[in-house]
Enzyme design. Sequence first.
Site, PDB file in Angstrom:
ATOM      1  N   TYR A   1      -4.932  12.211  -1.046  1.00 57.92           N
ATOM      2  CA  TYR A   1      -4.214  10.959  -0.848  1.00 57.92           C
ATOM      3  C   TYR A   1      -2.726  11.160  -1.139  1.00 57.92           C
ATOM      4  O   TYR A   1      -1.857  10.651  -0.428  1.00 57.92           O
ATOM      5  CB  TYR A   1      -4.808   9.900  -1.783  1.00 57.92           C
ATOM      6  CG  TYR A   1      -4.391   8.483  -1.490  1.00 57.92           C
ATOM      7  CD1 TYR A   1      -4.671   7.895  -0.263  1.00 57.92           C
ATOM      8  CD2 TYR A   1      -3.722   7.723  -2.449  1.00 57.92           C
ATOM      9  CE1 TYR A   1      -4.295   6.595  -0.008  1.00 57.92           C
ATOM     10  CE2 TYR A   1      -3.354   6.422  -2.198  1.00 57.92           C
ATOM     11  CZ  TYR A   1      -3.644   5.861  -0.973  1.00 57.92           C
ATOM     12  OH  TYR A   1      -3.273   4.570  -0.726  1.00 57.92           O
TER      13      TYR A   1
ATOM     14  N   CYS B   1       0.827  -1.219   0.000  1.00 57.60           N
ATOM     15  CA  CYS B   1       0.000   0.000   0.000  1.00 57.60           C
ATOM     16  C   CYS B   1       0.852   1.256   0.000  1.00 57.60           C
ATOM     17  O   CYS B   1       0.688   2.124  -0.835  1.00 57.60           O
ATOM     18  CB  CYS B   1      -0.948   0.012   1.186  1.00 57.60           C
ATOM     19  SG  CYS B   1      -2.206  -1.256   1.035  1.00 57.60           S
ATOM     20  N   HIS B   2       1.761   1.366   0.974  1.00 61.16           N
ATOM     21  CA  HIS B   2       2.524   2.604   1.075  1.00 61.16           C
ATOM     22  C   HIS B   2       4.009   2.327   1.260  1.00 61.16           C
ATOM     23  O   HIS B   2       4.747   3.179   1.748  1.00 61.16           O
ATOM     24  CB  HIS B   2       1.973   3.487   2.195  1.00 61.16           C
ATOM     25  CG  HIS B   2       0.494   3.723   2.067  1.00 61.16           C
ATOM     26  ND1 HIS B   2      -0.424   2.947   2.710  1.00 61.16           N
ATOM     27  CD2 HIS B   2      -0.203   4.611   1.333  1.00 61.16           C
ATOM     28  CE1 HIS B   2      -1.637   3.356   2.374  1.00 61.16           C
ATOM     29  NE2 HIS B   2      -1.530   4.358   1.553  1.00 61.16           N
ATOM     30  N   GLY B   3       4.447   1.089   0.924  1.00 61.38           N
ATOM     31  CA  GLY B   3       5.874   0.812   0.846  1.00 61.38           C
ATOM     32  C   GLY B   3       6.623   0.685   2.154  1.00 61.38           C
ATOM     33  O   GLY B   3       7.707   1.237   2.297  1.00 61.38           O
TER      34      GLY B   3
ATOM     35  N   PRO C   1       6.817   4.149   5.913  1.00 59.98           N
ATOM     36  CA  PRO C   1       6.056   5.011   6.819  1.00 59.98           C
ATOM     37  C   PRO C   1       5.517   4.338   8.095  1.00 59.98           C
ATOM     38  O   PRO C   1       5.087   5.041   8.998  1.00 59.98           O
ATOM     39  CB  PRO C   1       4.889   5.486   5.944  1.00 59.98           C
ATOM     40  CG  PRO C   1       4.709   4.414   4.936  1.00 59.98           C
ATOM     41  CD  PRO C   1       6.075   3.824   4.695  1.00 59.98           C
TER      42      PRO C   1
END
Lengths: 169, 424
Positions: free
Chosen positions: B294, A133-135, A148
């Site tokens: 986002y 999703c966000h690495g 993150p």
Amino acid sequence: MSEKKTNRRDFLFTATYAVGAVGVGATIWPMIDQMNPDASVKALASTEVDVSTVIPGKTITVLWRGKPVFIRRRTQDEIAEARSVKLEDLKHPEKDEDRAANPEWLVMLGVCTHLGCVPLDQKGEYNGWFCPCHGSHYDISGRIRKGPAPTNMEIPKYEFVNANTIKIG
Amino acid sequence: MSDHEYTPKSKFGKWFNDRLPLLTLANHLTDYPTPKNLNYWWTFGGILTFCLITQIVTGLVLAMHYIAHADMAFDSVEHIMRDVNYGWLIRYIHANGASMFFLAVYIHIFRSLFYGSYKAPREIIWIIGIIIYLLMMAAAFMGYVLPWGQMSFWGATVITNLFSAIPLVGEGIVTWLWGGYSVDNPTLTRFFTLHYLIPFLILGLVVLHIWALHVPGNNNPVGIDIKKPSKDTVPFHPYIVIKDAFALLMFMIVFAFFVFYTPNILGHADNYIEANPLVTPAHIVPEWYLLPFYAILRSVPDKLLGVVAMLSAIFILAALPWLDTSKIRSAVFRPLYKQFYWILVADVLILGYVGAMPAEGLYLLIARVATAYYFIHFLVILPILGYKERTLPVPLSITDPVLGGIPNLAGVRNNESLKEQSLK
């Protein structure tokens, strides 16, 4: 203006406000608390898993309280790698010994601590897990190394009922 | 409200109006003096009302067939698409209607930004508008969860997890929102309830939005205060009504194109896979209208600060009437602001684009620069510009420049341009 003397009426006002506030609070609380997990959700608090078929180097995923739990049987190389990491290199310092009491078995919530996605097995720069999703990159102990996510993947309460069965929760 | 007294002609009308002055209200709405120079960017208020009513009506009939249960929701949506008479049409109108609603609201918001419609005395109209926009995002997000596909489930997981960034109480709040330890049936049923409720809250706020608008009256492309009624105004009916109706027809052509020709282009194929709590789709993206925010969320490498940045990006708009220090409303007379305005438009579009791309490498870098610029625009450029900018002379009335009269110097508010004029 002369100084106001406290009289019986002031006392009545204060007492009425106080009782009113308690009454309003007592009325609102059930409306709020009804949204918390109900008895039927709480009743599903533990799951037993048969792990006899898991070979070293493999991960199985089971559902516990609606969330995936990763159960990984680690190889000797992986254990050595996880235990050799210096605590100073970790964003959220935790010893592997504290995360996996039995070093062969890593049992943890398969939920990224960033925003709750399910990380992918044997991916990422630290040969552990990678969240698409966000690495966020996790190591073979499920500890956050890059990205993150603020903390390591959570270790649920679990115990070995016997050599082949893990009880989660 | 208009000052002149209204008396109904018929005896019954007078009897009724004395008891409930509905006819006075209707008369106010038809006679409402409107600036005669309103352009087509001003037609989106009417278009948005149409969008809201469309969503309420189609949503109401969809709710007659939809089942809000984790085991049945996905199938009930397919049942609507395949079995229910015209179910496919109603659902496609509702799903694309959300996108059309946001398309119109973004044009409406950017029109306000260009013509300074948020400035005194219209701050309350603007703030109510921002609250409506927030409620729209909440309604759209919860509506997207209801089909219980993969994007529904994981979108709900990611967005509710934003609250876990709050220190100490975050985890408790997320469990409370879910009604369990993950997104599950209790989450779905409460989202359905709230998704049903919010449009009616929006409807109430729209009434306040229009009420607050009718106190000072419309802003206009020239951005000056006008006398009402005067030669600068026309009655709302029929002049504005017919213009709004024509614009609405044009808008409905675009709307119908999406519904009938590309009904799924704005959606995501993964949402036709039933929700699976064990597998996260490889690439989670929100609907297009949430992409800029986002991108801001992902551009910050810290969890809490990312959430703070994303929410600030929305709430900063509410402070806009006080951040913009210029007394001149319309960008027509603000040569520098006009350029920064278009840079902001480009910045938001870029944020939307990188929001749809993976958060890595060059995309991440662009997202960070664009996020920084977004905040610089509102927090640095706008406050300073009000003091530094040399604005152009503003006409005294809408009619004067059209009739070829020279701009009346008494109407010029900026000292610099005043000097320039008198030197000539």
